[in-house]
Scaffold this motif. Structure first.
Motif, PDB file in Angstrom:
ATOM      1  N   ARG A  65       0.827  -1.204   0.000  1.00 18.40           N
ATOM      2  CA  ARG A  65       0.000   0.000   0.000  1.00 18.40           C
ATOM      3  C   ARG A  65       0.865   1.261   0.000  1.00 18.40           C
ATOM      4  N   SER A  66       1.902   1.261   0.827  1.00 23.19           N
ATOM      5  CA  SER A  66       2.770   2.443   0.924  1.00 23.19           C
ATOM      6  C   SER A  66       3.514   2.695  -0.374  1.00 23.19           C
ATOM      7  N   TYR A  67       3.966   1.619  -1.001  1.00 24.98           N
ATOM      8  CA  TYR A  67       4.678   1.773  -2.271  1.00 24.98           C
ATOM      9  C   TYR A  67       3.760   2.331  -3.352  1.00 24.98           C
ATOM     10  N   MET A  68       2.518   1.864  -3.387  1.00 28.33           N
ATOM     11  CA  MET A  68       1.573   2.376  -4.377  1.00 28.33           C
ATOM     12  C   MET A  68       1.270   3.854  -4.123  1.00 28.33           C
ATOM     13  N   ARG A  69       1.144   4.238  -2.873  1.00 27.61           N
ATOM     14  CA  ARG A  69       0.917   5.665  -2.566  1.00 27.61           C
ATOM     15  C   ARG A  69       2.132   6.501  -2.969  1.00 27.61           C
ATOM     16  N   PHE A  70       3.320   5.962  -2.728  1.00 31.15           N
ATOM     17  CA  PHE A  70       4.536   6.645  -3.167  1.00 31.15           C
ATOM     18  C   PHE A  70       4.541   6.817  -4.683  1.00 31.15           C
ATOM     19  N   LYS A  71       4.219   5.738  -5.403  1.00 28.51           N
ATOM     20  CA  LYS A  71       4.219   5.788  -6.867  1.00 28.51           C
ATOM     21  C   LYS A  71       3.179   6.773  -7.390  1.00 28.51           C
ATOM     22  N   ASN A  72       2.048   6.871  -6.706  1.00 25.78           N
ATOM     23  CA  ASN A  72       0.961   7.709  -7.193  1.00 25.78           C
ATOM     24  C   ASN A  72       1.130   9.182  -6.867  1.00 25.78           C
ATOM     25  N   ALA A  73       2.076   9.523  -6.004  1.00 28.43           N
ATOM     26  CA  ALA A  73       2.334  10.938  -5.723  1.00 28.43           C
ATOM     27  C   ALA A  73       2.777  11.628  -7.016  1.00 28.43           C
ATOM     28  N   SER A  74       2.247  12.806  -7.283  1.00 29.24           N
ATOM     29  CA  SER A  74       2.357  13.416  -8.612  1.00 29.24           C
ATOM     30  C   SER A  74       3.709  14.039  -8.913  1.00 29.24           C
ATOM     31  N   THR A  75       4.439  14.482  -7.903  1.00 32.87           N
ATOM     32  CA  THR A  75       5.725  15.146  -8.127  1.00 32.87           C
ATOM     33  C   THR A  75       6.765  14.584  -7.166  1.00 32.87           C
ATOM     34  N   PRO A  76       8.056  14.756  -7.466  1.00 31.51           N
ATOM     35  CA  PRO A  76       9.080  14.303  -6.518  1.00 31.51           C
ATOM     36  C   PRO A  76       8.918  14.920  -5.130  1.00 31.51           C
ATOM     37  N   LEU A  77       8.529  16.205  -5.058  1.00 33.35           N
ATOM     38  CA  LEU A  77       8.366  16.838  -3.755  1.00 33.35           C
ATOM     39  C   LEU A  77       7.168  16.249  -3.017  1.00 33.35           C
ATOM     40  N   ALA A  78       6.125  15.885  -3.754  1.00 31.45           N
ATOM     41  CA  ALA A  78       4.980  15.225  -3.128  1.00 31.45           C
ATOM     42  C   ALA A  78       5.370  13.848  -2.611  1.00 31.45           C
ATOM     43  N   LYS A  79       6.214  13.143  -3.353  1.00 27.49           N
ATOM     44  CA  LYS A  79       6.715  11.850  -2.890  1.00 27.49           C
ATOM     45  C   LYS A  79       7.529  12.033  -1.611  1.00 27.49           C
ATOM     46  N   PHE A  80       8.377  13.068  -1.593  1.00 29.51           N
ATOM     47  CA  PHE A  80       9.186  13.347  -0.412  1.00 29.51           C
ATOM     48  C   PHE A  80       8.283  13.626   0.788  1.00 29.51           C
ATOM     49  N   SER A  81       7.253  14.432   0.582  1.00 29.10           N
ATOM     50  CA  SER A  81       6.342  14.778   1.667  1.00 29.10           C
ATOM     51  C   SER A  81       5.630  13.543   2.202  1.00 29.10           C
ATOM     52  N   TYR A  82       5.211  12.662   1.301  1.00 32.32           N
ATOM     53  CA  TYR A  82       4.561  11.429   1.748  1.00 32.32           C
ATOM     54  C   TYR A  82       5.520  10.582   2.580  1.00 32.32           C
ATOM     55  N   LEU A  83       6.757  10.436   2.112  1.00 32.96           N
ATOM     56  CA  LEU A  83       7.729   9.611   2.833  1.00 32.96           C
ATOM     57  C   LEU A  83       8.077  10.214   4.186  1.00 32.96           C
ATOM     58  N   GLN A  84       8.169  11.550   4.244  1.00 35.32           N
ATOM     59  CA  GLN A  84       8.471  12.179   5.527  1.00 35.32           C
ATOM     60  C   GLN A  84       7.345  11.923   6.517  1.00 35.32           C
ATOM     61  N   GLY A  85       6.099  12.024   6.036  1.00 32.89           N
ATOM     62  CA  GLY A  85       4.975  11.731   6.909  1.00 32.89           C
ATOM     63  C   GLY A  85       4.965  10.283   7.365  1.00 32.89           C
ATOM     64  N   LEU A  86       5.343   9.367   6.464  1.00 30.77           N
ATOM     65  CA  LEU A  86       5.396   7.950   6.816  1.00 30.77           C
ATOM     66  C   LEU A  86       6.456   7.704   7.889  1.00 30.77           C
ATOM     67  N   ARG A  87       7.610   8.347   7.755  1.00 29.26           N
ATOM     68  CA  ARG A  87       8.668   8.174   8.755  1.00 29.26           C
ATOM     69  C   ARG A  87       8.202   8.680  10.123  1.00 29.26           C
ATOM     70  N   GLU A  88       7.415   9.743  10.131  1.00 30.63           N
ATOM     71  CA  GLU A  88       6.939  10.301  11.392  1.00 30.63           C
ATOM     72  C   GLU A  88       5.835   9.461  12.017  1.00 30.63           C
ATOM     73  N   ARG A  89       5.181   8.582  11.215  1.00 25.38           N
ATOM     74  CA  ARG A  89       4.111   7.725  11.726  1.00 25.38           C
ATOM     75  C   ARG A  89       4.587   6.322  12.067  1.00 25.38           C
ATOM     76  N   ASN A  90       5.447   5.752  11.195  1.00 21.53           N
ATOM     77  CA  ASN A  90       5.799   4.345  11.308  1.00 21.53           C
ATOM     78  C   ASN A  90       7.195   4.148  10.727  1.00 21.53           C
ATOM     79  N   SER A  91       8.194   4.186  11.582  1.00 19.11           N
ATOM     80  CA  SER A  91       9.571   4.170  11.081  1.00 19.11           C
ATOM     81  C   SER A  91       9.954   2.818  10.503  1.00 19.11           C
TER      82      SER A  91
END
Length: 571
Positions: A65-91
């Motif tokens: 699920r996380s990989y698909m959300r990463f892939k679906n993020a529209s821009t590199p900065l959006a991907k970065f933002s998603y990953l940063q949020g993921l790290r803050e929720r579930n390392s």
């Protein structure tokens, strides 16, 4: 930074933990939160009943699920933002995603995307893992480090920046904390260093970035960058406090400006366990590629002639390490330096009284008297084309930030006199590369051995596929940090840096046409473990290891944290 809500049980290396929190607090701690992966029994014991959807999702499904959300993020900065949020929720889930898709995800959590994230730091800010130290409040440095509530024995690495020389984009103020967290991510993904045993620190000494100073949202100190004695006193106060609070931690200096990087490393390397990735890490990975290239040519390092185009922090760091390796091969340091020609913005660095250069460049200044017979395009000017024409180098290294400076005539001239020239356009991003690999291969008729600073796709020429080695510091610094932690080294010696370079080179085989000079980024775990073993052995040989190496392979293996949900132990 919240107090840790869990206890790692002794001898489990993070695989068994006791959770101290209860209820919603469990879900707010990223290290113990596993979201819908908690079983119903675990939810009941932790007070999570009703706080999560009913279905229990295993880690593998969460990863998908996380990989698909990463892939679906529209821009590199959006991907970065998603990953940063993921790290803050579930390392655990964040590092599992990074580890299993490293080649794809690394350019987002690190270069090049992190550069944009750093620029936008104050605008995007929500919360971030790290410590901010202000030069205007030096009396709070130690209290700030202690506020992390990390026990002295529980920290292995402090990753520190003053943000002046960020990734080729320059002074970025407190946004530089993101580059530290990017390095932290790679330490874990590549070498398995427990993320909770590292700490990111930004030294806020102001900024000369006028855009930031005039931005009402900027979160750092709003004054020009402080320099001189006050700056040095602030850095010293940080080093002193770090030694008291975290006596076993290595200080990793990151993206300091050229004027300070060498000076701070030279000041503290004999006193504390410290490492500068821009100087020593870059040098080690470039030296690795050169060693692999020399081995492919079945030659010795002492048979090479080196031209380094760009005698800044990285360029001179490369030269210094190569000198160490040449001395190890049997030359004296003076003999080794005679094999180098380095350039600054004015051309060849010489001892001409009218030429100004930095102290760390001085050992590589060529005597003006030895250039009297040179064939020059313009009398009195010693530019790159002149150097290549007269020196006939076997190795050409670019750390200049000058795009296309390895022009066709320069590469053709070099290849005319060297059967297999080693050519390394290392400046990044791609727009700053001294030359493109496909052009180098065309101009050298496919004979050049190439390593670059930015990633490039393979080049197909005459039915041969050329894999382009990327001289990525991630091949070196994670393993070095792991090796230091395993043996609890109290210094990082030149021999340890050289050992890291030799370890990486040992994993490459460029004898066949098209083979890479460096191992693959996808093989970072093996690379980092190999580097760690070599570094720990070198530390022991140098007498700086404080823990005995009884079984280096096993000790390194057991020290590598894996991104798996640990077994939960309840009273």
């Amino acid at each position: 930074m919240p107090k840790r809500q869990y206890e790692v049980l002794p001898g489990s290396h993070g695989s068994r933990v006791k959770i101290k929190a209860h209820g919603g607090a469990v879900l707010r701690d990223p290290r113990i939160n596993r979201g819908t992966a908690f079983t119903h029994e675990e939810r009941e014991k932790l007070g999570l009943t009703g706080l999560l959807p009913s279905h229990v999702t295993p880690l593998e499904a969460q990863l998908h699920r996380s990989y698909m959300r990463f892939k679906n993020a529209s821009t590199p900065l959006a991907k970065f933002s998603y990953l940063q949020g993921l790290r803050e929720r579930n390392s655990v889930l964040f590092y599992r995603l990074l580890s299993e898709h490293l080649e794809e995800v690394m350019p987002v959590v690190y270069t090049p995307t992190i550069g944009e994230a750093i620029k936008e730091f104050s605008f995007w800010f929500q919360t971030i893992d790290g410590v901010f130290l202000s030069i205007d409040r030096p009396e709070l440095v130690e209290a700030s480090l202690r506020a992390t509530e990390i026990a002295p024995e529980d920290l292995d690495i402090l990753i520190v920046t003053d943000s002046e020389g960020i990734l080729g984009i320059g002074d970025q103020g407190v946004g530089g904390i993101q580059i530290c967290n990017g390095k932290k991510s790679l330490y874990t993904a590549a070498a398995g260093i427990d993320p909770d045993r590292m700490l990111s620190v930004v030294l806020d000494v102001g900024t000369d970035n006028l855009k930031l100073l005039n931005d009402e949202l900027y979160l750092g100190e709003r004054h020009a960058r402080v320099r001189g004695e006050r700056y040095d006193a602030f850095v010293a106060s940080f080093v002193d406090a770090a030694r008291r609070v975290f006596p076993n931690a290595m200080i990793h200096w990151e993206d300091f400006g050229a004027n300070n990087a060498h000076r701070l490393l030279d000041t503290y390397r004999g006193e504390i366990c410290t490492f500068n990735d821009d100087i020593q890490g870059t040098a080690a990975v470039v030296a690795s590629a050169i060693l692999a290239g020399v081995q492919a040519k079945r030659e010795k390092l002492g048979q090479q002639r080196f031209v380094i185009h760009g005698a800044g922090t990285a360029g001179i760091g490369i030269a210094d390490l190569l000198v160490d390796l040449l001395v190890k091969e049997g030359l004296t340091a003076d003999e080794a330096r005679k094999l180098f020609w380095v350039t600054s913005s004015r051309g060849l660095v010489t001892d001409d009284a009218t030429q100004r250069f930095r102290d760390f460049q001085r050992p590589y200044a060529r005597g003006i008297g030895e250039l009297t017979d040179w064939d020059l395009d313009h009398p009195g000017l010693y530019k790159l084309a002149d150097i290549v024409r007269n020196v006939r180098p076997t190795v050409l290294i670019g750390t200049s930030g000058q795009p296309d400076s390895f022009a066709q005539d320069i590469v053709r001239d070099m290849a005319a006199h060297v059967e297999r020239p080693i050519i390394m356009p290392l400046s990044n991003p791609t727009a700053l590369a001294e030359a493109l690999p496909e052009n180098i291969l065309e101009w050298s008729h496919g004979r050049a051995l190439i390593a670059t600073g930015s990633p490039f796709q393979p080049v197909v020429r005459d039915d041969v596929t050329y894999t382009i080695a990327q001289a990525n510091n991630a091949l070196v610094f994670p393993g070095l940090g792991l090796g230091v932690a395993v043996c609890n080294a109290d210094r990082v010696t030149d021999s340890m840096i050289a050992a890291s370079a030799e370890a990486v080179a040992s994993l490459a085989d460029a004898r066949r046409p098209g083979q890479s000079l460096l191992p693959s980024i996808n093989d970072l775990r093996r690379v980092s473990a190999t580097v760690a073993i070599a570094v720990a052995k070198a530390a022991e040989a140098d007498g700086v290891a404080q823990e005995p190496l009884t079984n280096p392979v096993q000790q390194v293996f057991e020290s590598m944290w894996m991104p798996n949900y640990p077994e939960l132990v309840f009273d």
